[in-house]
Design an enzyme around this catalytic site. Structure first.
Site, mmCIF file in Angstrom:
data_model
loop_
_atom_site.group_PDB
_atom_site.id
_atom_site.type_symbol
_atom_site.label_atom_id
_atom_site.label_comp_id
_atom_site.label_asym_id
_atom_site.label_seq_id
_atom_site.Cartn_x
_atom_site.Cartn_y
_atom_site.Cartn_z
ATOM 1 N N ASP A 161 0.854 -1.187 0.000
ATOM 2 C CA ASP A 161 0.000 0.000 0.000
ATOM 3 C C ASP A 161 0.887 1.234 0.000
ATOM 4 O O ASP A 161 1.995 1.217 0.569
ATOM 5 C CB ASP A 161 -0.903 0.018 1.229
ATOM 6 C CG ASP A 161 -2.011 -1.025 1.164
ATOM 7 O OD1 ASP A 161 -2.373 -1.425 0.035
ATOM 8 O OD2 ASP A 161 -2.512 -1.437 2.227
ATOM 9 N N ASP A 175 -7.146 -1.537 -4.367
ATOM 10 C CA ASP A 175 -8.227 -1.184 -3.446
ATOM 11 C C ASP A 175 -9.176 -0.167 -4.083
ATOM 12 O O ASP A 175 -10.403 -0.271 -3.963
ATOM 13 C CB ASP A 175 -7.655 -0.599 -2.154
ATOM 14 C CG ASP A 175 -6.802 -1.593 -1.391
ATOM 15 O OD1 ASP A 175 -7.050 -2.806 -1.529
ATOM 16 O OD2 ASP A 175 -5.897 -1.159 -0.665
#
Length: 202
Positions: A161, A175
């Site tokens: 991330d 995401d």
């Protein structure tokens, strides 16, 4: 009528409209034996799904490779001051860092989602649904790739991330694709549009 025809009988020969006067029946689904226009339209929607899937997947994969190579173990990069930064982290949980103790479960869920979307593609005749499912599939494949190939091990890998808004969880492009696809599906469902292109009113 000859004597032979009277004894044997003559075969029933249906006319062009059929023996009962009705028009000949078409195959189920309204398509011709060779496939016809509905099948062609369905093929185009599946192609859209595949294109969106590949684009979402490659953008996610490329961004993660760049982040790992250039940003990991480095200071965060400020994009809009403190409001938005690029900050590389490894996330063992679900989207937005939720549930880090259930990595294997989230991996299994992602695999099931992929299987369901692939099966649903056979009945896909809606362009908005093709885009939505393509986003979901591309995002799921992106994070599943991390689960399978990244440390600490197969099916337990931590997802990369790097998008870090202020006062919010850190996430990635996969995401984002999953969330956008999910929102689009909710909108389509409220509008009564099904994946096969039919519209129903509750």
């Amino acid at each position: 009528m000859t004597e032979a025809e009277r004894i044997i009988g003559t075969p029933d020969i249906p006319d062009a409209e059929g023996a009962d006067g009705a028009e000949p029946q078409q195959p189920a689904g309204g398509s011709s034996p060779a496939g016809g226009e509905p099948a062609a339209r369905g093929g185009k929607k599946v192609l859209v799904l595949l294109v969106v899937t590949v684009l979402a997947y490659l953008l996610d994969l490329g961004s993660k490779m760049l982040v790992v190579a250039k940003l990991e173990h480095e200071e965060p990069i400020e994009i809009f001051g403190d409001w938005l930064k690029f900050d590389a982290i490894r996330n063992a949980g679900a989207a937005f860092g939720i549930g880090e103790a259930f990595t294997v479960i989230f991996t299994a869920i992602a695999a099931v989602v992929i299987i369901v979307i692939v099966r649903l593609a056979r009945k896909l005749y809606s362009l908005p649904w093709a885009i939505a499912l393509g986003l979901l599939l591309g995002g799921a494949l992106g994070n599943l790739t991390d689960r399978v190939f990244r440390a600490p091990g197969v099916f337990e890998g931590a997802v990369v991330d790097f998008i870090a808004p202020a006062h919010f969880a850190v996430f990635n492009l996969a995401d984002s694709a999953i969330v956008c696809g999910g929102i689009l599906i909710v909108i389509l469902s409220f509008k009564g549009l099904d994946p096969d292109g039919t519209v129903h009113k509750d």
